[in-house]
Motif scaffolding. Structure first.
Motif, PDB file in Angstrom:
ATOM      1  N   SER B 300       0.808  -1.040  -0.010  1.00 61.37           N
ATOM      2  CA  SER B 300      -0.091   0.032   0.057  1.00 61.37           C
ATOM      3  C   SER B 300       0.856   1.471   0.055  1.00 61.37           C
ATOM      4  O   SER B 300       1.528   1.464   0.716  1.00 61.37           O
ATOM      5  N   SER B 315      -0.437  11.365   2.002  1.00 56.78           N
ATOM      6  CA  SER B 315      -1.350  10.334   2.995  1.00 56.78           C
ATOM      7  C   SER B 315      -0.703   9.081   2.702  1.00 56.78           C
ATOM      8  O   SER B 315      -0.082   8.904   1.748  1.00 56.78           O
ATOM      9  N   TRP B 316      -0.653   8.160   3.688  1.00 57.46           N
ATOM     10  CA  TRP B 316      -0.064   6.946   3.740  1.00 57.46           C
ATOM     11  C   TRP B 316      -0.718   6.152   4.798  1.00 57.46           C
ATOM     12  O   TRP B 316      -1.477   6.693   5.653  1.00 57.46           O
ATOM     13  N   PHE B 317      -0.467   4.724   4.605  1.00 56.48           N
ATOM     14  CA  PHE B 317      -0.939   3.669   5.526  1.00 56.48           C
ATOM     15  C   PHE B 317       0.227   3.341   6.289  1.00 56.48           C
ATOM     16  O   PHE B 317       1.388   2.888   5.739  1.00 56.48           O
ATOM     17  N   ILE B 328      -4.611   5.117   8.584  1.00 53.96           N
ATOM     18  CA  ILE B 328      -4.153   6.179   7.236  1.00 53.96           C
ATOM     19  C   ILE B 328      -3.979   7.463   7.815  1.00 53.96           C
ATOM     20  O   ILE B 328      -4.529   7.991   8.803  1.00 53.96           O
ATOM     21  N   TYR B 330      -1.631  11.770   7.474  1.00 54.50           N
ATOM     22  CA  TYR B 330      -1.629  12.494   6.628  1.00 54.50           C
ATOM     23  C   TYR B 330      -0.510  13.545   7.184  1.00 54.50           C
ATOM     24  O   TYR B 330      -0.457  13.795   8.226  1.00 54.50           O
ATOM     25  N   ASN B 349      -7.291   2.184  11.966  1.00 56.59           N
ATOM     26  CA  ASN B 349      -7.637   0.784  11.406  1.00 56.59           C
ATOM     27  C   ASN B 349      -8.948   0.138  12.317  1.00 56.59           C
ATOM     28  O   ASN B 349      -8.898   0.354  13.470  1.00 56.59           O
ATOM     29  N   TYR B 356      -5.638   1.003   1.776  1.00 57.31           N
ATOM     30  CA  TYR B 356      -5.147   1.663   0.643  1.00 57.31           C
ATOM     31  C   TYR B 356      -5.727   3.120   0.619  1.00 57.31           C
ATOM     32  O   TYR B 356      -6.761   3.581   1.168  1.00 57.31           O
ATOM     33  N   ASN B 357      -4.843   4.012  -0.022  1.00 60.75           N
ATOM     34  CA  ASN B 357      -5.273   5.279   0.409  1.00 60.75           C
ATOM     35  C   ASN B 357      -4.931   6.193  -1.051  1.00 60.75           C
ATOM     36  O   ASN B 357      -4.154   5.919  -1.788  1.00 60.75           O
ATOM     37  N   TRP B 371      -9.851   6.259   0.825  1.00 59.49           N
ATOM     38  CA  TRP B 371      -9.099   5.119   1.419  1.00 59.49           C
ATOM     39  C   TRP B 371     -10.113   4.060   1.640  1.00 59.49           C
ATOM     40  O   TRP B 371     -11.367   4.317   1.735  1.00 59.49           O
ATOM     41  N   ASN B 373     -11.208   0.834   4.502  1.00 58.77           N
ATOM     42  CA  ASN B 373     -11.249   0.306   5.781  1.00 58.77           C
ATOM     43  C   ASN B 373     -12.368  -0.659   6.166  1.00 58.77           C
ATOM     44  O   ASN B 373     -13.107  -0.743   5.114  1.00 58.77           O
TER      45      ASN B 373
END
Lengths: 212, 442
Positions: B300, B315-317, B328, B330, B349, B356-357, B371, B373
């Motif tokens: 991801s 943004s990311w996981f 997720i 930022y 989560n 996924y974002n 994203w 969830n």
């Protein structure tokens, strides 16, 4: 009666009921709160309100939090499931009851999964002789890609498809590969997150009660 | 006395109740403005339902048409030379992994769509999911598409980057392979540079030691001719995660984000900056020290966008240092990528799952996040929220999918006052691509 706000405790003690005359008994008992306790109560409430104003503090996120569901930790019972293998057979923990089971979560797109597969294949080729079973569970994948991969890697053990990720989630797999060594009673005896090594494979089998 | 008791007890109790109600209602970080919720239209399905559409990607052409590229099953015969199929008899039936990339457009904001055009004419297993096809356009509205196919032996992880463009006759040019070393590239992205040339980037594994997984680039002109050879600009990338890219200074500055993995398998996200149009990149800047140590493969990748002020939004996981941190996140850089603000959690989560974002940035500097969830029925769904230009005011978290199985990997596109989000849904062996859109308020 006890009211708890954050970690501050404040007790309200009922006074003896006064006015036992007609009608008086239906009223709430009078409550006496001394000044010191009022100060404590207000301090607690303002503290909580103040903390609430800080971004993210004490704010629940949407839905249940990670960690609410028990993970199948070492020493706990493996979580029962039912999936279909590539050739359409229904498979679950019950299928392997009475035999130690090496259960491997993998995906065709996953590099570390591909790294460990020759070792799992090797273990699988000895499994009948040593009285244990190996089951691959493909996650976040498609039937076509898994079939392609199984053919490409010449895998010799049964592969089940977890197409809706239900088993993956139950076993708390963030990303493949992950391998669970389950003994003949269905108890998880070892977990390897990431690619298997020969040493970890031997150790896992030993813990799962495989005499070699 | 009675009044005093009421004041002493009822007021604090009322405050307690109000606080409890507030906590119950607050599903998201501070600064949420419920009035900023987006009003999405109904779901649309893209692609042929019986071909298991997957991996959508959205982009607007310069003329305002909305384009979508995705993959579908290819029913044509599997090439007999594919050695991976010689073991077919070991399984009940061999489902073909062959898939095509298709492109369709909408001139009316997604209400109706042109017939989907097949991009790749050859029979190949166009990859989907994190590794799906991408499209870019030049000023002449010509479409350029990249995708990934497995390597010669069918190995998805030793794959190839393919490229085709509109041929001006209603079709596409024959696909060409961009990676000069065979079976080495995947996770391609394509962008049109302000000078009209194309920049293509991917994760490459031509050298597996000592530092595995490099970031490779190459440039093509608008005729598809190579302007550069493949060239390496980074290494140590997480092997299974999409890349993000943004431009500034009329293409002179290129920003890329990716997930790094160090020798201890700690996976943090970094920004790479080029000041010479992508020829060279400075040392990567860590966006957040999440400390996520995991030896497995949570594929991801991060997303990046740049607003008109020059702020970089990422943004990311990550799972962070414990599962309780997973979610997720930022962050923003207001100094051109030199430093990043402490991370903010967009959504925690709700189950042990890699999420996924994606993000896009509007002309008003508002950031739109999408994203996946897990919902209360243990199904992955797509969620959306926005961050106002003030960097503090968030819209509420909105669930935009209602998948019976799982939804994931949302794609976003934004033009003027309309936001589009597309995602793939899977339920058992079936998949589909869903599109929804929302008109944005002022």
């Amino acid at each position: 009666m006890k009211i708890t706000a954050s970690n501050c405790e404040f007790k309200i003690s009922p006074s003896p009921v006064s006015g036992e005359g007609k009608g008086e008994g239906l009223r709430e008992p009078p409550i006496r709160i001394d000044r010191r306790k009022r100060v404590i109560l207000w301090t607690c409430l303002l503290s909580v309100l103040g903390l609430s104003a800080i971004p993210g503090v004490g704010r629940p996120q949407n839905g249940p939090q990670v960690g609410q569901k028990p993970a199948p930790a070492v020493g706990s019972e493996a979580i029962p499931f039912e999936l279909k293998t590539l050739d359409g057979k229904v498979v679950g923990l019950e299928t392997f009851h009475g035999r130690p089971l090496v259960m491997n979560f993998f995906a065709s797109w996953c590099d570390p999964c591909r790294e460990e597969m020759p070792l799992l294949n090797q273990l699988a080729s000895k499994s009948n002789k040593d009285g244990y079973a190996i089951l691959g569970i493909a996650v976040e994948d498609t039937r076509a890609a898994v079939m392609q991969y199984v053919a490409e890697a010449k895998l010799v053990f049964p592969i089940a498809l977890d197409l809706n990720s239900t088993v993956k989630r139950a076993y708390r797999i963030f990303g493949p590969p992950a391998t669970f060594f389950i003994d003949s009673r269905g108890i998880v005896q070892d977990i390897v997150i990431g690619p298997m090594t020969p040493e970890r494979g031997r150790e896992g089998l030993k813990k799962a009660g495989v005499a070699r | 006395m009675k009044t005093q008791i009421r004041r002493s007890v009822l007021v604090p109790l009322a405050l307690c109740l109000a606080l409890a109600a507030y906590h119950a209602a607050a599903n998201d970080p501070a600064g949420t403005d419920a009035s900023k919720a987006l009003n999405f239209g109904p779901e649309q399905s893209l692609g042929r339902g019986n071909k298991n559409p997957a991996a959508p990607f959205l982009r607007f052409a310069p003329d305002g048409r909305l384009f979508a590229v995705w993959t579908e099953a290819d029913d044509r015969a599997v090439p007999p030379t594919n050695p991976a199929h010689q073991h077919e008899s070991t399984m009940r039936r061999m489902t073909s992994p062959m898939r095509i990339a298709v492109l369709a457009s909408s001139s009316d904001g997604g209400k109706s769509w042109s017939p989907a055009k097949q991009v790749n004419t050859g029979i190949e297993a166009v990859q989907a999911d994190e590794n799906g096809p991408k499209v870019a356009f030049n000023a002449d509205k010509k479409a350029f598409v990249v995708w990934s196919i497995p390597g010669e032996k069918g190995d998805i992880t030793r794959a190839n980057i393919r490229f085709a463009m509109e041929d001006g006759k209603g079709g596409f040019t024959p696909a060409q392979t961009l990676n000069e070393v065979k079976d080495a590239g995947r996770f391609p992205i394509i962008e049109t540079m302000p000078d009209g040339n194309l920049l293509i980037a991917w994760i490459d594994r031509r050298i597996d030691n000592p530092k595995p997984r490099q970031l490779y680039l190459m440039k093509l002109d608008s005729q598809g001719h190579a302007l550069t050879k493949n060239y390496q600009v980074g290494e140590g990338l997480c092997e299974c995660c999409k890349l993000g890219i943004a431009f500034a200074d009329n293409g002179k500055t290129v920003y890329m984000v990716d997930r790094e993995v160090d020798d201890n398998k700690v996976r943090n996200h970094v920004l790479r900056k080029s000041g010479d149009g992508g020829k060279t990149f400075a040392a990567p800047v860590e966006i957040s020290n999440d400390g996520w140590q995991v030896p497995s493969c949570p594929h991801s990748g991060p997303s990046i966008g740049r607003d008109k002020r020059g702020y970089l939004h990422v943004s990311w996981f990550t799972q962070g240092r414990s599962e309780s941190e997973a979610g997720i996140y930022y962050s923003v850089s207001k100094d051109g990528g030199k430093t990043f603000a402490p991370r903010t959690m967009i959504h925690a989560n709700t189950a042990p799952e890699t999420l996924y974002n994606n993000l896009v940035v509007g002309d008003d500097d508002r950031v739109y996040f999408a994203w996946s969830n897990i919902d209360s029925n243990n199904r992955a769904q797509v969620y959306i929220r926005t961050l106002a230009a003030d960097g503090r005011t968030w819209s509420p978290i909105q669930q935009v999918s209602n998948a019976k199985g799982n939804a994931g990997r949302p794609a976003l596109a934004l033009l003027k006052n309309r936001l589009y989000v597309a995602w793939p849904e899977t339920d058992g062996e079936q998949s589909r691509v869903v599109l929804r859109s929302a008109t944005l308020g002022k």
